[in-house]
Enzyme design. Structure first.
Site, PDB file in Angstrom:
ATOM      1  N   SER A   1      53.530  30.711  50.251  1.00 17.47           N
ATOM      2  CA  SER A   1      52.739  32.153  50.332  1.00 17.47           C
ATOM      3  C   SER A   1      53.328  32.951  51.275  1.00 17.47           C
ATOM      4  O   SER A   1      53.283  32.629  52.389  1.00 17.47           O
ATOM      5  CB  SER A   1      51.385  32.160  50.009  1.00 17.47           C
ATOM      6  OG  SER A   1      50.853  31.251  48.827  1.00 17.47           O
TER       7      SER A   1
ATOM      8  N   LYS B   1      37.156  31.713  47.590  1.00 19.12           N
ATOM      9  CA  LYS B   1      37.402  33.130  47.753  1.00 19.12           C
ATOM     10  C   LYS B   1      37.971  33.537  46.313  1.00 19.12           C
ATOM     11  O   LYS B   1      37.698  34.591  45.836  1.00 19.12           O
ATOM     12  CB  LYS B   1      38.434  33.318  48.991  1.00 19.12           C
ATOM     13  CG  LYS B   1      38.763  34.665  49.215  1.00 19.12           C
ATOM     14  CD  LYS B   1      39.437  35.020  50.366  1.00 19.12           C
ATOM     15  CE  LYS B   1      39.335  36.407  51.087  1.00 19.12           C
ATOM     16  NZ  LYS B   1      40.089  36.835  52.221  1.00 19.12           N
ATOM     17  N   ASP B   2      38.752  32.573  45.592  1.00 13.92           N
ATOM     18  CA  ASP B   2      39.462  33.129  44.398  1.00 13.92           C
ATOM     19  C   ASP B   2      38.078  33.202  43.390  1.00 13.92           C
ATOM     20  O   ASP B   2      38.143  33.923  42.472  1.00 13.92           O
ATOM     21  CB  ASP B   2      40.519  32.174  43.804  1.00 13.92           C
ATOM     22  CG  ASP B   2      41.702  32.482  44.531  1.00 13.92           C
ATOM     23  OD1 ASP B   2      41.904  33.486  45.065  1.00 13.92           O
ATOM     24  OD2 ASP B   2      42.683  31.689  44.451  1.00 13.92           O
TER      25      ASP B   2
ATOM     26  N   HIS C   1      54.991  27.471  45.281  1.00 11.75           N
ATOM     27  CA  HIS C   1      54.740  26.208  46.074  1.00 11.75           C
ATOM     28  C   HIS C   1      55.846  25.473  46.875  1.00 11.75           C
ATOM     29  O   HIS C   1      55.926  24.945  47.709  1.00 11.75           O
ATOM     30  CB  HIS C   1      54.166  25.059  45.338  1.00 11.75           C
ATOM     31  CG  HIS C   1      52.678  25.346  44.788  1.00 11.75           C
ATOM     32  ND1 HIS C   1      51.687  24.754  45.338  1.00 11.75           N
ATOM     33  CD2 HIS C   1      52.111  26.263  43.996  1.00 11.75           C
ATOM     34  CE1 HIS C   1      50.551  24.996  45.184  1.00 11.75           C
ATOM     35  NE2 HIS C   1      50.747  26.074  44.462  1.00 11.75           N
TER      36      HIS C   1
ATOM     37  N   GLU D   1      49.457  52.422  24.103  1.00 15.97           N
ATOM     38  CA  GLU D   1      48.267  51.641  24.940  1.00 15.97           C
ATOM     39  C   GLU D   1      48.514  52.288  26.428  1.00 15.97           C
ATOM     40  O   GLU D   1      49.600  52.683  26.844  1.00 15.97           O
ATOM     41  CB  GLU D   1      48.319  50.369  24.961  1.00 15.97           C
ATOM     42  CG  GLU D   1      47.660  49.850  23.681  1.00 15.97           C
ATOM     43  CD  GLU D   1      46.078  49.901  23.416  1.00 15.97           C
ATOM     44  OE1 GLU D   1      45.871  50.982  23.406  1.00 15.97           O
ATOM     45  OE2 GLU D   1      45.353  48.802  23.501  1.00 15.97           O
TER      46      GLU D   1
END
Length: 426
Positions: free
Chosen positions: A220, A244-245, A216, A288
């Site tokens: 972005s 959208k998220d 922030h 894993e």
């Protein structure tokens, strides 16, 4: 934030709280009207998806800890009791175990997006480095969590990985003894790993807070890799990107639920459903899946590095493998300082795009090699892939800094979006 430069809220309860602790005004500023580039694609969803998966892991982990017993005599049975007798215990356990895999899937895609679009470049170097730190903490947390069921693969995986530290000169044996809490992997080891596995997710939350704070501050990145030039290049985060998220999160969770309910053991190892037995070594010890590329790099060094004709060993094979395994993460950490190319996005860097796609394919091949026995064809293949992994950072990227031609960039985000829409309409 003082009361003089905030807007009053309509809800009287929220207004009363906000006038004394302006949390709602802060959320509105940072997640409501926060200006965000208008050309985000769905790769930008995976940061929010990773946050959701982290929250899910913490919630399910806390509830599971209420019924788990960190004692080598009953740890395996306590997990079976969770599965069979605790209300919805099977669901909590499958959400948690599969959640780890899907958390790593989201983070790996998030890392790829950052590398493809140059999100690690100035002024976002610290943002990227904090992200790599989160990745390291995730790996440590996942490793310790894998030990807790105290099955065969848990026990022997802990034995193999902790023994790696013994390769460190002078202090290696002391580190191993500290990790074990004794002279072998036993009850003190399990207690240590349980305590740290419970603690580390909250440490991750703290680093995630710094990661989001840094985001922030710098703003972005975007698929074009160019900075917004004004309001015409941005949109408020809400409602455009919250919607959208939300869509991306729902799709991701549907796929996740498919594994939880229909293939819950697909990503696990069958040997971990056998109680740990220090007297019986599994035929093939594997971690894993999300550790396999790094495990392949670890095993790729099968030779000592020595001074010719003297027999003086400078670096034993075991130490070389450990250094390369940790070095593979270090390469990600220093990537912002290696890539000095002025163009961020791989959309406009054709040679870098090819090198990065080959890097991703190389990582998948390393994962396959890590899942195979360290013998035959798989050893030289892992060595070749390890060479390309490091060459990408220390040879290819510096070369591209100086020699790579670029495609012309658009003048602004708004212009690129309008041109795209015009082409789509025609």
């Amino acid at each position: 934030m003082s009361s003089g430069n905030r807007e009053k809220l309509d809800n009287p309860v929220m207004e009363w709280v906000d006038s004394r602790l302006p949390i709602f005004s802060l959320l509105q500023k940072e997640y409501g009207i926060f200006p965000t580039p208008k050309n985000f694609n769905y790769f930008w969803n995976f940061g929010a998806i990773a946050m959701v998966m982290l929250s899910l892991m913490i919630i399910t982990g806390i509830v599971l800890a209420m019924s788990y017993a960190a004692n080598t005599e009953i740890a395996f049975d306590s997990v079976e009791r969770i599965m069979r007798d605790v209300n919805h215990g099977w669901l909590l356990r499958y959400l948690h175990s599969n959640g780890a895999s899907f958390f790593f899937i989201a983070v790996y895609i998030h890392i790829f997006r950052g590398m493809y679009y140059g999100s690690y470049k100035q002024p976002r170097e610290l943002l990227w480095m904090l992200g790599v730190l989160i990745f390291l903490l995730m790996m440590a947390t996942a490793f310790m969590g894998y030990v807790l069921p105290w099955g065969q693969m848990s026990f022997w995986g802990a034995t193999v990985i902790t023994n790696l530290f013994s390769a460190i000169p002078l202090v290696g044996d002391s580190i191993v003894t500290l990790l074990w809490g004794g002279f072998s992997v036993d009850n003190p080891t399990l207690n240590r790993f349980f305590a740290l596995h419970y603690l580390f997710p909250f440490l991750i939350v703290g680093v995630v807070f710094l990661h989001v704070w840094a985001l922030h501050v710098t703003g972005s990145n975007n698929p074009l890799g160019i900075e917004p030039k004004g309001k015409q290049d941005t949109l408020p985060f809400h409602p455009y990107y919250t919607m959208k998220d939300s869509f991306g999160i729902v799709v991701f969770l549907i796929i996740f639920a498919g594994f939880v309910f229909f293939a819950p053991n697909y990503m696990g190892h069958p040997d971990n459903y056998i109680p740990a037995n220090p007297l019986v070594t599994p035929t093939h010890i594997v971690p894993e899946w999300y550790f396999l590329p790094f495990y392949a790099i670890l095993r790729a060094i099968t030779f000592d590095i020595a001074i010719p004709f003297t027999g003086l060993v400078l670096c034993p094979a075991k130490l070389g493998g450990v250094l390369l395994m940790f070095g593979s993460i270090a390469m990600l950490f220093i990537l912002p300082f290696l890539d000095k190319h002025p163009v961020r996005s791989a959309r406009f860097r054709p040679w870098y795009k090819i090198a990065l796609i080959l890097f991703v394919i190389n990582a998948f091949v390393l994962g396959v090699c890590g899942g195979k026995p360290a013998e035959g064809f798989w050893v030289p293949l892992a060595q070749l892939c390890t060479v390309y992994y490091f060459a990408f950072f220390v040879v290819i990227i510096p070369f591209l800094n100086k020699k790579e031609p670029v495609v012309p960039l658009p003048n602004s985000i708004n212009e690129a979006v309008l041109n795209k829409n015009t082409k789509a309409a025609s």
